[in-house]
Each structure stands twice: as structure tokens, then as C-alpha cells.
Design an enzyme around this catalytic site. Structure first.
Site, PDB file in Angstrom:
ATOM      1  N   CYS A   1      51.790 -15.377 -18.996  1.00  0.00           N
ATOM      2  CA  CYS A   1      51.824 -15.126 -17.552  1.00  0.00           C
ATOM      3  C   CYS A   1      51.507 -16.397 -16.771  1.00  0.00           C
ATOM      4  O   CYS A   1      50.503 -17.072 -17.044  1.00  0.00           O
ATOM      5  CB  CYS A   1      50.813 -14.039 -17.191  1.00  0.00           C
ATOM      6  SG  CYS A   1      50.713 -13.694 -15.420  1.00  0.00           S
TER       7      CYS A   1
ATOM      8  N   CYS B   1      43.792 -10.199 -15.796  1.00  0.00           N
ATOM      9  CA  CYS B   1      43.625 -10.400 -17.242  1.00  0.00           C
ATOM     10  C   CYS B   1      42.670 -11.557 -17.547  1.00  0.00           C
ATOM     11  O   CYS B   1      42.636 -12.553 -16.818  1.00  0.00           O
ATOM     12  CB  CYS B   1      44.973 -10.697 -17.891  1.00  0.00           C
ATOM     13  SG  CYS B   1      46.170  -9.360 -17.724  1.00  0.00           S
TER      14      CYS B   1
ATOM     15  N   TYR C   1      33.356  16.545 -14.647  1.00  0.00           N
ATOM     16  CA  TYR C   1      34.005  15.421 -13.960  1.00  0.00           C
ATOM     17  C   TYR C   1      35.514  15.518 -14.183  1.00  0.00           C
ATOM     18  O   TYR C   1      36.164  14.594 -14.686  1.00  0.00           O
ATOM     19  CB  TYR C   1      33.472  14.071 -14.434  1.00  0.00           C
ATOM     20  CG  TYR C   1      31.960  13.957 -14.433  1.00  0.00           C
ATOM     21  CD1 TYR C   1      31.242  13.802 -13.245  1.00  0.00           C
ATOM     22  CD2 TYR C   1      31.236  14.000 -15.621  1.00  0.00           C
ATOM     23  CE1 TYR C   1      29.850  13.687 -13.247  1.00  0.00           C
ATOM     24  CE2 TYR C   1      29.852  13.891 -15.637  1.00  0.00           C
ATOM     25  CZ  TYR C   1      29.166  13.737 -14.446  1.00  0.00           C
ATOM     26  OH  TYR C   1      27.797  13.633 -14.460  1.00  0.00           O
TER      27      TYR C   1
ATOM     28  N   ASP D   1      33.819  13.386 -18.741  1.00  0.00           N
ATOM     29  CA  ASP D   1      34.483  12.112 -18.423  1.00  0.00           C
ATOM     30  C   ASP D   1      33.888  11.552 -17.135  1.00  0.00           C
ATOM     31  O   ASP D   1      34.500  11.615 -16.071  1.00  0.00           O
ATOM     32  CB  ASP D   1      35.992  12.340 -18.274  1.00  0.00           C
ATOM     33  CG  ASP D   1      36.764  11.041 -18.105  1.00  0.00           C
ATOM     34  OD1 ASP D   1      36.168   9.957 -18.249  1.00  0.00           O
ATOM     35  OD2 ASP D   1      37.976  11.103 -17.816  1.00  0.00           O
TER      36      ASP D   1
ATOM     37  N   CYS E   1      34.353   4.871 -19.334  1.00  0.00           N
ATOM     38  CA  CYS E   1      34.990   3.596 -18.982  1.00  0.00           C
ATOM     39  C   CYS E   1      33.962   2.467 -18.970  1.00  0.00           C
ATOM     40  O   CYS E   1      34.246   1.373 -18.479  1.00  0.00           O
ATOM     41  CB  CYS E   1      35.696   3.701 -17.634  1.00  0.00           C
ATOM     42  SG  CYS E   1      34.622   4.145 -16.257  1.00  0.00           S
TER      43      CYS E   1
END
Length: 407
Positions: A68, A77, A271, A337, A364
Site C-alpha cells: 500500500c 494498518c 450485548y 459480546d 474486541c
């Protein structure tokens, strides 16, 4: 300029690799374990230093040329200089370390990876003034193509000049999985900006008001609604709210969760969001209980759960535990979650005492996932399997799924 030569040791959570200078830890972005580098110390802290690479003297065999042209400038990224397979190994190590820091002993070899395409996987973006935010800056990077983006997103970027893109913060969704009739449709909705209100009694003083992330009175309007087909089900959501960004991996995760559960009468989806997991749990359970504090998301959950046995609660997890849990009876399984902060204490305490036989815990954030896993294990649950959910290749972002069974 403060330069020195170092040998790197390991990559840590956040994607930086560390080295030691006189026993002091140095964090070095865009490096890999086992490299010899010439670096410049750019910031001194009491316990550590931050550095930048001046020259790679002895590169890792896993170092590759980033594909990229925006890499290192865009704030997205941070692992594209690493071969894809070795990226996964490093993320497994980071996830393992996060659990070990919470006294949950699991090795990287015990972690299974659920992955999808290495590029062109991302469907959900937030653009600022038509571009992406710069790395560690407020600069706006104009882009014509993103290697992570699905084809419909890149089609929009390549065909729409920066001058013609909406200003401000914009929520954007485009995917090949958008349902028939809307194939390759992209949805752009400009979010309202925060406003500065005058303080009563002082016309000159102003205070900032946070952006409202909820959409009171949500209606299922075509302007804001996106419907995607996931494992042969149509799932609708508001493009301004939260939804998964990698649908290829999400489909695999949905199947994994459902296949790992035996089915039964009652299941709890804590959630639940717009019911994207609940809609599949309804195939195996007679009744699904959805708990979600964002009541606007529940508007879409009702659409996604139409024709199924379910009950929805528009409460935080804590308030549901306090006011509703005792009236919901026993559960045969639970899927939880939570947001990045992890389970609310009341939710974790409830699950630890619930004697629900099967818990599927998504996260996450590996640090809070490790913390919550430790509580469940102490309460008598066995961690049968831990998965790295590779939603974001080329980044250090880690999501995970833990399979728990009450012993």
C-alpha cells in the site's frame, strides 16, 4: 538525533516490537522480532522510550515490502510489512500474553485462527472530510484505493473525487454481501457534528457537547438502513451504528458459535446489538433473550428476529441484571459480546453465579477478555477453546472467541 543499534525481542500488544537499551524497554513501530536495527530515540518516558527506524541492518525473514502506498502515513494498518502467516502468529502471541497476564495459562499453539481474505475484506469505514486520518495526527489522507476495502468501497473511492465527497465525519458501508436488489450499493450518511452550547448566564462561555451516537426515534428508512445476506439470512442495521467490518470472517464466527452449542429452550444474547447473532441462535433455541442498551439497535433487532421466539430488553447489562434477570428463568446457554471495556461487573458476577452450562464469550480487546475469562474460570467454568478471530489482517487489532463449559 539520538541514534543507536539494537536487536529486537518480541512484538507486544499494539503492534510495536520491543528492544532493550541498558535494561530500559524501547518500543519500535514497523519492526519485527529478531531484527538488527539502527534507531532514533524520539521520546523518553520514565519507564520506556519510543523510537523510529533509521535503517534495517539485518531484516527478519518475515519482513515484506508493503503493497500500500499509504502505509505508514495512513493511521490504519501497522503490520503490512510482515508476511500474512507470520502476522497471525504474532497476534496469537499477543492474545496468549493478554490471557497469561490475567493468570489464564494458554499457549499460542493452543489458539486456533479463524481467518478470511488478507486484503479487500473491509466493508465499513468512517471517513473524515472524504479521507482517512493520518497516523498520530489530525491530517486527512486523501485515498483513491484501500487494499483492505471491499470492491464496492474502492469503486466509490476511485470514481469519486475528494472534492465531491461529503465533509465531516461520514459513516460508509459497501459490500458484495449487500442483499439482492441493493447489490454493490454503498450508503453514505453524514453524522451530525458536536455543537457548542452557551452556558446559562454567561453568553461568552461555551462548552463542548459530545457527539450523540444514538439515534432516538430510529425508523427503518432506506437512507440509513443496510441489509446484508449472512449465511443465507438477511440482517439489517443502521449504517451509523456498530456492525462488523469483515463479513467473511463474521459468517464463519456465526457458524462456529451455533455449531458449538447443543440447542435447547432459552438462550441469552448479552450485548446483542441489532440481533446479528440472535437471529442464528433462534434456529437452535425456542426463545432468545436479547439485552442491548442501545434501543435504536433493538429496532433493527426486531426486524431481524421477526417470526422467532424472543424477548428484547433495552437496558444496560447492569440494569438488566438488577431489574430483569430474576424473572427470565434459567438459560441453557449464553453468548456475550461486550464493548472494548469488557463485561460490566454486574454481568460478570451474574454469569459466574448463573450455572448456565455453556458460555460463548466474544471480545474486541484481549486484555479485558483475559480479565473476564479469569473470573469465569474461578467460578468453575473450563476454557475449552480460544480462537483468534482475524477480522483485521495487516493490523495489530485482535478479536477473540472463548468457549466455556461449566464443570
Amino acid at each position: 538525533m539520538e541514534t543507536t543499534t539494537v536487536k529486537t525481542e518480541k512484538t507486544v500488544f499494539g503492534g510495536n516490537t520491543i528492544a532493550k537499551i541498558n535494561s530500559k524497554t524501547v518500543f519500535i513501530p514497523y519492526s519485527l522480532p529478531g531484527e538488527t536495527l539502527s534507531i532514533n530515540i524520539v521520546q523518553h518516558k520514565n519507564d520506556y522510550d519510543n523510537a523510529e527506524i533509521l535503517k534495517v541492518i539485518e531484516p527478519s525473514p518475515h519482513r515484506v515490502e508493503p503493497k500500500c502506498k499509504y502505509y505508514g502515513v495512513c493511521g490504519g494498518c501497522n503490520m503490512m510489512h510482515i508476511s500474512p502467516e507470520y502476522q497471525k502468529e504474532l497476534r496469537k502471541i499477543m492474545l496468549s500474553d493478554a490471557f497469561k497476564n490475567n493468570h489464564v495459562d494458554i499457549s499460542p499453539e493452543q489458539i486456533e485462527v479463524i481467518s478470511g481474505p488478507e486484503t479487500n475484506y473491509r466493508c465499513r469505514y468512517q471517513f473524515n472530510d472524504g479521507g482517512l486520518s493520518g497516523k498520530s495526527s489530525n491530517a486527512i489522507i486523501p485515498i483513491e484505493n484501500c487494499l483492505c476495502a471491499e470492491a464496492p468501497v474502492n469503486k466509490y473511492l476511485s470514481e469519486t473525487a475528494m472534492s465531491n465527497r461529503p465533509r465531516g465525519r461520514v459513516h460508509f458501508f459497501g459490500s458484495d454481501k449487500i442483499s439482492e436488489g441493493e447489490k454493490l450499493r454503498t450508503t453514505v450518511v453524514q453524522a451530525e457534528k458536536p455543537v457548542a452550547n452557551q452556558v446559562k448566564g454567561n453568553k461568552n462561555k461555551k462548552v463542548k457537547v459530545k457527539e450523540n451516537h444514538y439515534f432516538a426515534g430510529t425508523v427503518l428508512s432506506p437512507e440509513n438502513t443496510v441489509t446484508v445476506k449472512l449465511n443465507d439470512k438477511n440482517i439489517s442495521f443502521d449504517v451509523r451504528g456498530f456492525f462488523q467490518s469483515n463479513l467473511y470472517v463474521f459468517e464463519k464466527v456465526l457458524k462456529l458459535i451455533c455449531d458449538s452449542l447443543p440447542g435447547g429452550k432459552n438462550v441469552l444474547d448479552m450485548y446483542s446489538g441489532c440481533g446479528s447473532i440472535s437471529a442464528f441462535l433462534a434456529d437452535k433455541y425456542e426463545n432468545v433473550v436479547l439485552v442491548e442498551h442501545n434501543r435504536d439497535a433493538l429496532v433493527f433487532a426486531e426486524k431481524n428476529m421477526a417470526g422467532t421466539g424472543h424477548v428484547s430488553y433495552g437496558f444496560s447489562g447492569e440494569n438488566w441484571v438488577k431489574n430483569c434477570a430474576a424473572y427470565c428463568g434459567n438459560f441453557d446457554a449464553c453468548v456475550v459480546d461486550p464493548p472494548r471495556s469488557g463485561m460490566e461487573k454486574a454481568v460478570a458476577d451474574y454469569l459466574c453465579k448463573s450455572e448456565i452450562p455453556y458460555i460463548r464469550s466474544l471480545s474486541c480487546d484481549p486484555a479485558t477478555h483475559g480479565r473476564d475469562a479469569a473470573k469465569l474460570i474461578k467460578a468453575g467454568y473450563k476454557l475449552e477453546k480460544l480462537y483468534l478471530l482475524d477480522f483485521y489482517p495487516n493490523t495489530s487489532h485482535i478479536e477473540s472467541l472463548a468457549i466455556f463449559k461449566l464443570m
